[in-house]
Scaffold this motif. Structure first.
Motif, short mmCIF file in Angstrom:
data_model
loop_
_atom_site.label_atom_id
_atom_site.label_comp_id
_atom_site.label_asym_id
_atom_site.label_seq_id
_atom_site.Cartn_x
_atom_site.Cartn_y
_atom_site.Cartn_z
N THR A 117 -15.05 1.18 -37.89
CA THR A 117 -14.31 2.45 -37.96
C THR A 117 -12.91 2.22 -38.52
OG1 THR A 117 -13.32 2.22 -35.75
CG2 THR A 117 -15.51 3.24 -35.86
N LYS A 118 -12.24 3.30 -38.83
CA LYS A 118 -10.85 3.24 -39.27
C LYS A 118 -9.97 2.60 -38.20
CE LYS A 118 -7.27 4.59 -41.87
NZ LYS A 118 -7.02 4.08 -43.23
N ASP A 119 -10.30 2.85 -36.92
CA ASP A 119 -9.52 2.28 -35.82
C ASP A 119 -9.56 0.76 -35.82
OD1 ASP A 119 -8.76 4.77 -34.95
OD2 ASP A 119 -10.26 4.90 -33.35
N ASP A 120 -10.70 0.20 -36.22
CA ASP A 120 -10.81 -1.27 -36.27
C ASP A 120 -9.82 -1.84 -37.29
OD1 ASP A 120 -12.88 -1.20 -34.44
OD2 ASP A 120 -14.44 -1.21 -35.97
N PHE A 128 -19.78 3.85 -56.36
CA PHE A 128 -18.75 4.81 -55.96
C PHE A 128 -18.44 5.84 -57.05
CE2 PHE A 128 -18.13 1.11 -53.29
CZ PHE A 128 -17.89 1.67 -52.04
N GLN A 129 -19.11 5.74 -58.18
CA GLN A 129 -18.86 6.69 -59.26
C GLN A 129 -19.45 8.06 -58.93
OE1 GLN A 129 -16.92 5.77 -61.97
NE2 GLN A 129 -16.76 3.88 -60.76
N LEU A 175 -24.94 -1.97 -51.84
CA LEU A 175 -24.50 -0.83 -51.04
C LEU A 175 -25.39 0.38 -51.33
CD1 LEU A 175 -22.19 0.00 -49.08
CD2 LEU A 175 -20.98 0.88 -51.06
N GLN A 176 -25.90 1.00 -50.27
CA GLN A 176 -26.75 2.17 -50.42
C GLN A 176 -25.92 3.45 -50.44
OE1 GLN A 176 -30.22 1.76 -50.86
NE2 GLN A 176 -29.50 -0.37 -51.01
N GLU A 177 -26.44 4.45 -51.11
CA GLU A 177 -25.74 5.73 -51.22
C GLU A 177 -25.35 6.28 -49.85
OE1 GLU A 177 -24.29 8.29 -54.18
OE2 GLU A 177 -25.87 6.84 -54.64
N PRO A 216 -20.17 7.04 -47.47
CA PRO A 216 -19.23 7.81 -46.64
C PRO A 216 -18.63 7.00 -45.49
CG PRO A 216 -21.15 9.14 -47.14
CD PRO A 216 -21.47 7.74 -47.60
N LYS A 217 -19.44 6.16 -44.86
CA LYS A 217 -18.95 5.34 -43.75
C LYS A 217 -17.88 4.35 -44.22
CE LYS A 217 -20.43 2.14 -40.12
NZ LYS A 217 -21.56 1.42 -39.50
N VAL A 218 -18.14 3.74 -45.36
CA VAL A 218 -17.17 2.79 -45.92
C VAL A 218 -15.88 3.51 -46.28
CG1 VAL A 218 -16.69 1.20 -47.82
CG2 VAL A 218 -18.96 1.24 -46.77
N MET A 219 -16.01 4.67 -46.90
CA MET A 219 -14.83 5.44 -47.31
C MET A 219 -13.98 5.84 -46.09
SD MET A 219 -15.06 5.49 -50.60
CE MET A 219 -14.03 6.81 -51.22
N LYS A 220 -14.64 6.15 -44.98
CA LYS A 220 -13.91 6.56 -43.78
C LYS A 220 -13.07 5.41 -43.20
CE LYS A 220 -16.82 10.36 -42.14
NZ LYS A 220 -17.78 10.82 -41.11
N ILE A 221 -13.57 4.19 -43.36
CA ILE A 221 -12.83 3.03 -42.84
C ILE A 221 -11.55 2.83 -43.62
CG2 ILE A 221 -12.86 0.50 -42.55
CD1 ILE A 221 -15.91 0.72 -42.15
N PHE A 222 -11.61 2.99 -44.95
CA PHE A 222 -10.50 2.61 -45.79
C PHE A 222 -9.63 3.77 -46.25
CE2 PHE A 222 -13.59 -0.88 -46.30
CZ PHE A 222 -12.77 -1.94 -45.90
#
Length: 221
Positions: free
Chosen positions: A37-40, A111-112, A208-210, A214-220
């Protein structure tokens, strides 16, 4: 406390994957601490563990190292994968940096935006087959040796193999015009430590799967 390097990143390739490859090639076991998560990520930042507030971060030899190229340089030097002298190291660095440039293109394809993916892939394939792969093919042809530099296994071989395999995931026949790179791929893949890393169940990450974007984007973000 474990003496194994500890890798802090999300559970995917990104800029940590080349570090995983390098450690595996050197026969070094490592642990992973995944950001979920972003918190991590925020906790690592607030605890002062990230010098420039970003990952990848690798705990190794009492250091908390950031910046993927610096980490790769350290591991390569520690495990004698950076050549026997300054000239060999310079060649290795050039070959590695070029492969990383292509890696970045391959890595960002997922990510495109949907309407730009086809053009991005075409651009990536064009650069791979007209700018990068011909150079490595020529190097192997000119010196007639098994490895890219000094006829000994180095970081350059590891980085190139990772990039070749990623390119084939995007376009399976991308090496059709490069017979020496095909042979190189088979040869380096059979080095015992590499062969082990390529087996199912290793710490090598899949593409990386489609659904995971979103999960990756939320972290960063």
């Amino acid at each position: 406390m474990s003496g194994k390097p500890k890798l802090h990143y999300f559970n995917g390739r990104g800029r940590m994957e080349s570090i995983r490859w390098l450690l595996a090639a050197a026969g070094v076991e490592f642990e992973e601490c995944f950001l979920e998560t972003k918190d991590d990520l925020t906790k690592l930042q607030k605890d002062g563990f990230l010098l420039f507030q970003q990952v990848p971060m690798v705990e190794i030899d009492g250091m908390k190292m950031v910046q993927s190229r610096a980490i790769g340089n350290y591991i390569a030097a520690k495990y004698n994968l950076c050549g026997k002298d300054l000239k060999e190291r310079a060649l290795i660095d050039m070959y590695v940096e070029a492969a990383i440039d292509l890696n970045e293109l391959l890595m960002t394809h997922s990510f495109q935006p949907a309407d730009k993916k086809e053009q991005h892939l075409a651009n990536t394939v064009d650069k791979a087959t007209n700018r990068y792969f011909p150079v490595y093919e020529k190097v192997l042809k000119d010196h007639g040796q098994d490895f890219l530099v000094g006829n000994r296994f180095s970081r350059a071989d590891v980085q190139l193999l990772e990039t070749l395999l990623m390119a084939e995931e995007c376009k399976p026949d991308i090496l059709a015009k490069f017979p020496l790179l095909q042979s190189f791929k088979a040869r380096i893949s059979n080095i015992p430590t590499i062969k082990k890393f390529l087996q199912p169940g290793s710490q090598r990450k899949p593409p990386l799967q489609e659904k995971d974007i979103p999960k990756v984007m939320k972290i960063f973000n």
